[in-house]
Scaffold this motif. Sequence first.
Motif, PDB file in Angstrom:
ATOM      1  N   LEU A  64      15.829  -1.065   1.930  1.00  0.00           N
ATOM      2  CA  LEU A  64      14.458  -1.561   1.730  1.00  0.00           C
ATOM      3  C   LEU A  64      14.215  -2.713   2.701  1.00  0.00           C
ATOM      4  CD1 LEU A  64      11.947  -1.498  -0.369  1.00  0.00           C
ATOM      5  CD2 LEU A  64      13.047  -3.497  -1.376  1.00  0.00           C
ATOM      6  N   ASP A  65      12.958  -2.899   3.084  1.00  0.00           N
ATOM      7  CA  ASP A  65      12.585  -4.091   3.864  1.00  0.00           C
ATOM      8  C   ASP A  65      11.266  -4.594   3.311  1.00  0.00           C
ATOM      9  OD1 ASP A  65      12.337  -6.084   5.690  1.00  0.00           O
ATOM     10  OD2 ASP A  65      11.902  -4.792   7.404  1.00  0.00           O
ATOM     11  N   SER A  66      11.334  -5.557   2.390  1.00  0.00           N
ATOM     12  CA  SER A  66      10.114  -6.037   1.723  1.00  0.00           C
ATOM     13  C   SER A  66       9.578  -7.280   2.428  1.00  0.00           C
ATOM     14  CB  SER A  66      10.409  -6.342   0.252  1.00  0.00           C
ATOM     15  OG  SER A  66      11.306  -7.431   0.153  1.00  0.00           O
ATOM     16  N   SER A  67       8.359  -7.665   2.058  1.00  0.00           N
ATOM     17  CA  SER A  67       7.687  -8.783   2.732  1.00  0.00           C
ATOM     18  C   SER A  67       8.333 -10.133   2.429  1.00  0.00           C
ATOM     19  CB  SER A  67       6.238  -8.876   2.270  1.00  0.00           C
ATOM     20  OG  SER A  67       5.532  -7.801   2.759  1.00  0.00           O
ATOM     21  N   ILE A  68       8.245 -11.006   3.413  1.00  0.00           N
ATOM     22  CA  ILE A  68       8.712 -12.378   3.200  1.00  0.00           C
ATOM     23  C   ILE A  68       7.733 -13.118   2.293  1.00  0.00           C
ATOM     24  CG2 ILE A  68       8.908 -14.618   4.400  1.00  0.00           C
ATOM     25  CD1 ILE A  68      10.296 -13.058   6.699  1.00  0.00           C
ATOM     26  N   ILE A  69       6.447 -12.853   2.506  1.00  0.00           N
ATOM     27  CA  ILE A  69       5.421 -13.497   1.667  1.00  0.00           C
ATOM     28  C   ILE A  69       4.944 -12.469   0.634  1.00  0.00           C
ATOM     29  CG2 ILE A  69       3.124 -14.560   1.633  1.00  0.00           C
ATOM     30  CD1 ILE A  69       3.645 -15.493   4.493  1.00  0.00           C
ATOM     31  N   GLN A  70       5.160 -12.781  -0.623  1.00  0.00           N
ATOM     32  CA  GLN A  70       4.730 -11.890  -1.707  1.00  0.00           C
ATOM     33  C   GLN A  70       3.650 -12.600  -2.521  1.00  0.00           C
ATOM     34  OE1 GLN A  70       5.881  -8.818  -2.225  1.00  0.00           O
ATOM     35  NE2 GLN A  70       7.842  -8.732  -1.124  1.00  0.00           N
TER      36      GLN A  70
END
Length: 464
Positions: A64-70
């Motif tokens: 997975l590669d999720s956002s740094i800003i959530q």
Amino acid sequence: MPAPNIETIVSLSKRRGFVYPASDIYGGLGSSWDYGPLGVELANNIKKSWWNWLVYERDDIEGLDSSIIQNRLTWKYSGHETTFSDPLVDCRACQGRFRLDKLQDVQCLNHPAVHPGDDKECDLTEPREFNLMFRTTVGAVSSDEDESALAYLRPETAQGIFINFANVLNTSRRKVPFGIAQIGKAFRNEVTPGNFIFRTREFEQMEMEYFVRPEDAPRIHQEWIDGFQEWIQSLGISAGNLKLYEQSKEELAHYAERTVDIMYRYFPEREDEDKQWDELMGIANRTDYDLRVHSKKPEENGKRINPDSTEDLSYFDPQTNERFYPYVIEPAIGVNRTLLAVMMDAYTEKTNEKGETRVILKLTPELAPIKVAVLPLAKNKPEIVDMAKKLKHDLQPSMRTVYDDTGGIGKLYARQDEIGTPFCVTVDHESLEDNAVTVRDRDTWEQERVSVDALKEYLAKRLA
Ligand code: GAP
């Protein structure tokens, strides 16, 4: 013989292009570092090794590669907004600001020989909690204080995995137990960063969340503790410089039932053996805490209700017809701390026949930034140079190869030893006659004549 201290690696890193102080031409920025041509290769190789081992070689882990800003709510429900803080004290005498639990690791600004609080002049304030999350605003807001636009840079990659649990589960059609792996930057406004790349405000994590049935969690937790010790040793780190540390109840994070740290001997120069170690990674049993707090469904006892989430992150087991919140086993390791441990452990000094001390970085072939250096014995002889350059281009698609003719052969060998290149290939006058080259081994300095036709296969075998 590993590096005697971190300073040795700091100077090697700067000298040879592994790691530079960030913003150096503007006076630097406290505890920020940039990775140079060799550092970025080494870090990439560490990340590749981790990813291959978990995502490719096993059958039960997705990437997975999720956002740094959530969405800020992620950090509200994870508990980070209220609990991700360190106890901070100020000293009215020296104007220093320190972490209460790390006073023994730092120096008083007025009297560097003592720790803050150890001198009669020290005048520490009562501790107060300092939240470590970096704040930012999202969109074109009228003021930086606009709470409606407030967001954070993630302090761990893990939450991006938890809030994507249902997405990954449904799209990959996985069944518990299975894991989700992620590599990415994390940010913490550390009060006392330091020790080179050991503790910085911007760093990179490799985290894997492994979802299991609650009753299996203790056993699987132990399996990951054992597995990661083996993986770390596969990076060339010796067992004697690793040890386990069981966190006490007081030290456990708010989500953890049990956490075991793998410690590395980062400070071999310290007299007190206990103080030589610090955390390389943590392996936590996070229970079902995270999936529950991010679920729209309230807990049975009525606590931790989440009216903002649109998902119930429980899992339905089709075999037992049960619905439950999986427990999570989390091995979390920093790329930067791994790189530092790998470099320290690979550092070796050897004396040559002239009595000169040479540095050899005994990196494993898997991690070495450069696998092969092709060196012409005479750079003023065009046929030799052409043959060496051609060899470089022939080898490059299968193994990272460089060409270097910027010094005498002794100097070129020493340079490659210092950056951990396992093999040097030398093209000499005889090569033009016999179509063979000399292959030199970094660790033994032994040389072997190998035919050019067999070279690629020979090197591939020895690098494997
Ligand atoms: N999700 C769990 C978690 O973030 P952690 O122990 O706070 O746990 C995991 O962080 C790993 O990340 C650490 O073991 C360390 O290798 C690395 N790490 C944490 N803070 C760091 C920092 N300020 N600088 C460099 N690496 C850090």
